[in-house]
Write an enzyme that holds these catalytic residues in place. Structure first.
Site, PDB file in Angstrom:
ATOM      1  N   HIS A   8       9.773  -3.161  -5.015  1.00  0.00           N
ATOM      2  CA  HIS A   8       8.832  -3.606  -6.043  1.00  0.00           C
ATOM      3  C   HIS A   8       8.854  -2.645  -7.232  1.00  0.00           C
ATOM      4  O   HIS A   8       8.899  -1.422  -7.060  1.00  0.00           O
ATOM      5  CB  HIS A   8       7.421  -3.672  -5.456  1.00  0.00           C
ATOM      6  CG  HIS A   8       6.463  -4.476  -6.261  1.00  0.00           C
ATOM      7  ND1 HIS A   8       5.888  -3.991  -7.409  1.00  0.00           N
ATOM      8  CD2 HIS A   8       5.977  -5.742  -6.095  1.00  0.00           C
ATOM      9  CE1 HIS A   8       5.075  -4.915  -7.908  1.00  0.00           C
ATOM     10  NE2 HIS A   8       5.128  -5.980  -7.132  1.00  0.00           N
ATOM     11  N   SER A  65       7.449 -11.822  -9.175  1.00  0.00           N
ATOM     12  CA  SER A  65       6.205 -12.190  -8.494  1.00  0.00           C
ATOM     13  C   SER A  65       5.039 -12.022  -9.459  1.00  0.00           C
ATOM     14  O   SER A  65       5.131 -11.296 -10.453  1.00  0.00           O
ATOM     15  CB  SER A  65       5.981 -11.331  -7.248  1.00  0.00           C
ATOM     16  OG  SER A  65       5.777  -9.977  -7.603  1.00  0.00           O
ATOM     17  N   GLU A 148       2.875 -16.503  -1.247  1.00  0.00           N
ATOM     18  CA  GLU A 148       2.514 -15.282  -0.530  1.00  0.00           C
ATOM     19  C   GLU A 148       1.049 -15.339  -0.126  1.00  0.00           C
ATOM     20  O   GLU A 148       0.154 -15.111  -0.942  1.00  0.00           O
ATOM     21  CB  GLU A 148       2.767 -14.052  -1.407  1.00  0.00           C
ATOM     22  CG  GLU A 148       2.442 -12.740  -0.717  1.00  0.00           C
ATOM     23  CD  GLU A 148       2.654 -11.529  -1.605  1.00  0.00           C
ATOM     24  OE1 GLU A 148       2.510 -10.401  -1.103  1.00  0.00           O
ATOM     25  OE2 GLU A 148       2.961 -11.698  -2.803  1.00  0.00           O
ATOM     26  N   GLU A 154      -8.279 -10.910  -1.313  1.00  0.00           N
ATOM     27  CA  GLU A 154      -7.415 -11.139  -2.479  1.00  0.00           C
ATOM     28  C   GLU A 154      -7.172 -12.622  -2.768  1.00  0.00           C
ATOM     29  O   GLU A 154      -6.571 -12.954  -3.785  1.00  0.00           O
ATOM     30  CB  GLU A 154      -6.090 -10.397  -2.283  1.00  0.00           C
ATOM     31  CG  GLU A 154      -6.287  -8.884  -2.263  1.00  0.00           C
ATOM     32  CD  GLU A 154      -5.002  -8.116  -2.023  1.00  0.00           C
ATOM     33  OE1 GLU A 154      -3.927  -8.589  -2.441  1.00  0.00           O
ATOM     34  OE2 GLU A 154      -5.059  -7.026  -1.420  1.00  0.00           O
ATOM     35  N   ASP A 181       4.115 -11.162   4.232  1.00  0.00           N
ATOM     36  CA  ASP A 181       3.863  -9.793   3.795  1.00  0.00           C
ATOM     37  C   ASP A 181       3.177  -9.051   4.928  1.00  0.00           C
ATOM     38  O   ASP A 181       2.090  -9.434   5.366  1.00  0.00           O
ATOM     39  CB  ASP A 181       2.985  -9.809   2.543  1.00  0.00           C
ATOM     40  CG  ASP A 181       2.741  -8.435   1.952  1.00  0.00           C
ATOM     41  OD1 ASP A 181       2.353  -7.526   2.704  1.00  0.00           O
ATOM     42  OD2 ASP A 181       2.904  -8.267   0.739  1.00  0.00           O
ATOM     43  N   HIS A 184      -0.557  -7.847   4.565  1.00  0.00           N
ATOM     44  CA  HIS A 184      -1.570  -8.888   4.743  1.00  0.00           C
ATOM     45  C   HIS A 184      -1.593  -9.405   6.181  1.00  0.00           C
ATOM     46  O   HIS A 184      -2.666  -9.700   6.727  1.00  0.00           O
ATOM     47  CB  HIS A 184      -1.318 -10.034   3.762  1.00  0.00           C
ATOM     48  CG  HIS A 184      -1.362  -9.601   2.335  1.00  0.00           C
ATOM     49  ND1 HIS A 184      -2.513  -9.159   1.717  1.00  0.00           N
ATOM     50  CD2 HIS A 184      -0.375  -9.516   1.404  1.00  0.00           C
ATOM     51  CE1 HIS A 184      -2.246  -8.820   0.473  1.00  0.00           C
ATOM     52  NE2 HIS A 184      -0.962  -9.026   0.255  1.00  0.00           N
ATOM     53  N   HIS A 209       7.930  -9.406   2.379  1.00  0.00           N
ATOM     54  CA  HIS A 209       7.468  -8.119   1.854  1.00  0.00           C
ATOM     55  C   HIS A 209       7.213  -7.195   3.033  1.00  0.00           C
ATOM     56  O   HIS A 209       6.492  -7.568   3.971  1.00  0.00           O
ATOM     57  CB  HIS A 209       6.148  -8.276   1.101  1.00  0.00           C
ATOM     58  CG  HIS A 209       6.294  -8.503  -0.356  1.00  0.00           C
ATOM     59  ND1 HIS A 209       5.253  -8.958  -1.138  1.00  0.00           N
ATOM     60  CD2 HIS A 209       7.341  -8.325  -1.209  1.00  0.00           C
ATOM     61  CE1 HIS A 209       5.662  -9.065  -2.398  1.00  0.00           C
ATOM     62  NE2 HIS A 209       6.924  -8.683  -2.454  1.00  0.00           N
ATOM     63  N   ARG A 215      -0.472   0.753   2.558  1.00  0.00           N
ATOM     64  CA  ARG A 215       0.344   0.560   1.359  1.00  0.00           C
ATOM     65  C   ARG A 215       1.175   1.793   0.986  1.00  0.00           C
ATOM     66  O   ARG A 215       1.703   1.882  -0.112  1.00  0.00           O
ATOM     67  CB  ARG A 215      -0.505   0.131   0.147  1.00  0.00           C
ATOM     68  CG  ARG A 215      -1.127  -1.256   0.285  1.00  0.00           C
ATOM     69  CD  ARG A 215      -1.536  -1.764  -1.077  1.00  0.00           C
ATOM     70  NE  ARG A 215      -2.251  -3.021  -1.068  1.00  0.00           N
ATOM     71  CZ  ARG A 215      -1.672  -4.235  -1.067  1.00  0.00           C
ATOM     72  NH1 ARG A 215      -0.363  -4.313  -1.023  1.00  0.00           N
ATOM     73  NH2 ARG A 215      -2.396  -5.323  -1.098  1.00  0.00           N
ATOM     74  N   GLU A 244       7.335  -2.908  -0.619  1.00  0.00           N
ATOM     75  CA  GLU A 244       6.233  -2.928  -1.576  1.00  0.00           C
ATOM     76  C   GLU A 244       5.254  -1.816  -1.229  1.00  0.00           C
ATOM     77  O   GLU A 244       4.812  -1.708  -0.077  1.00  0.00           O
ATOM     78  CB  GLU A 244       5.531  -4.293  -1.522  1.00  0.00           C
ATOM     79  CG  GLU A 244       4.454  -4.484  -2.554  1.00  0.00           C
ATOM     80  CD  GLU A 244       3.823  -5.862  -2.467  1.00  0.00           C
ATOM     81  OE1 GLU A 244       3.743  -6.555  -3.488  1.00  0.00           O
ATOM     82  OE2 GLU A 244       3.411  -6.256  -1.354  1.00  0.00           O
TER      83      GLU A 244
END
Length: 286
Positions: A8, A65, A148, A154, A181, A184, A209, A215, A244
Site C-alpha cells: 500500500h 483503492s 472490501e 468503518e 482483508d 478486518h 490485503h 496494523r 497494508e
C-alpha cells in the site's frame, strides 16, 4: 505460490504529488514488490499520465483503492449524495484505466467511517444500482471491482465475507469479486479458513490485503497466519496479495482520521516493507 505481491502506498507517502509518487513507486520496487496500491480518495486529482510513466520506469504494476466519504456515500438515501458518489467511482475506474491497471477495490459501496444506524433497504438498493453501473463501465476496460468488507466501525453495509458474497450475487456482474482483508477478518470473522474457502467456491476470491491485527508489522499481532496461508494454498489462490499497514509516521489528511491512526507502530517504512516481503516469502514458500 507465485502470487503478485503488492504494498500500500501509505507505507511511503501520505499524498501523491510528483515527488511523493516517485518516492513511493521507487521504494516499492527497491523493497522487492511487484505492485503498488494507490489510495485514490480523490481520483480526479491524481496525475494519471505521470503515474503511468513512473510505473513503467520502475517496472511496477498498480492497483487502486478508495473509500467514499459522507458527501459521496452511494448507500445514502439522498439522491444528490449518491450521484456525487457515482461520479467519484467513475473517476476512479477511469484512473485505473489510464495508469494501465486492471483492479479497483476498497469500500466502493458506502462511506468509509462509523455509522450510527444500520443500512436501510433504500440505501442498499442505491449502492447496488451504483455498483452494477460501475461494473459495466469497468468491464469495458477489463477492470475488476473488488468489494472490501470492513469492520463494523468503518462501514455498516458489508462486514463479513458471507455478506459480501451475497451482495455480489445480487449484482450479477462477473467482474465483481470479494476483497478479503485479514485486519478486518480478525475483528468480524470466526475463522480465517472458511471465508477463503467460501469465496473461492463462489469463484469470487479476487484480491487479498494482509494486515496485522494492530496494523503494524506482520507476525507481531494476533492474526493466525498459518491458518490463513494454508487456506490460500488449499484453494490455489493465484491473485494479488497486498501488504497494508498504517502509522502516524505517514499521515493522509482524511484517511488517517477515518482509520483512527493515532500512534506509530512503525517509523521506518523501508524496514517495515522489507520485513513484510520476507514474511510473505517465508509463508508463501512453505
Amino acid at each position: 505460490m507465485t502470487n503478485p505481491i503488492g504494498i500500500h502506498a501509505l507505507v511511503w507517502a501520505g499524498g501523491w504529488s510528483r515527488d511523493q509518487a516517485r518516492h513511493a513507486i521507487a521504494s516499492s520496487a527497491e523493497a522487492g514488490y511487484d505492485l503498488i496500491e494507490l489510495s485514490a480518495l480523490e481520483p480526479d486529482t491524481v496525475d494519471a499520465a505521470g503515474t503511468a510513466a513512473l510505473l513503467a520506469e520502475y517496472g511496477l504494476a498498480a492497483s487502486v483503492s478508495l473509500g467514499l466519504d459522507e458527501s459521496t456515500d452511494v448507500s445514502s438515501e439522498d439522491p444528490e449524495i449518491v450521484a456525487a458518489g457515482r461520479r467519484r467511482l467513475t473517476a476512479a475506474v477511469d484512473l485505473v484505466r489510464d495508469i494501465g491497471g486492471n483492479y479497483l477495490g476498497g469500500v466502493l459501496f458506502s462511506k468509509l467511517g462509523r455509522y450510527t444506524t444500520p443500512p436501510t433497504e433504500r440505501g442498499r438498493a442505491h449502492a447496488r444500482e451504483a455498483l452494477a453501473t460501475l461494473a459495466d463501465r469497468a468491464a469495458a476496460s477489463d477492470i475488476t471491482l473488488g468489494l472490501e468488507f470492513c469492520n463494523r466501525y468503518e462501514t455498516n453495509l458489508l462486514n463479513t465475507t458471507a455478506q459480501t458474497l451475497d451482495f455480489i450475487a445480487e449484482l450479477g456482474r462477473d467482474n465483481v469479486v470479494a476483497h478479503l482483508d485479514t485486519y478486518h477478518m480478525n475483528i468480524e470473522e470466526t475463522s480465517f479458513r472458511e471465508p477463503v474457502l467460501a469465496a473461492a467456491a463462489a469463484g469470487k476470491l479476487g484480491y487479498v490485503h494482509v494486515g496485522e491485527s494492530h496494523r503494524g508489522a506482520l507476525g507481531t499481532g494476533s492474526v493466525p497466519w498459518a491458518e490463513f496461508f494454508t487456506a490460500l494454498r488449499d484453494v490455489d489462490y493465484t491473485g494479488t496479495i497486498t501488504f497494508e499497514s498504517f502509522s502516524s509516521e505517514v499521515v493522509h489528511p482524511s484517511l488517517s482520521s477515518n482509520l483512527c491512526i493515532w500512534r506509530d507502530p512503525w517509523t521506518d517504512g523501508m524496514r517495515l516493507a522489507r520485513d513484510a516481503r520476507q514474511f510473505l516469502r517465508d509463508n508463501l514458500d512453505v
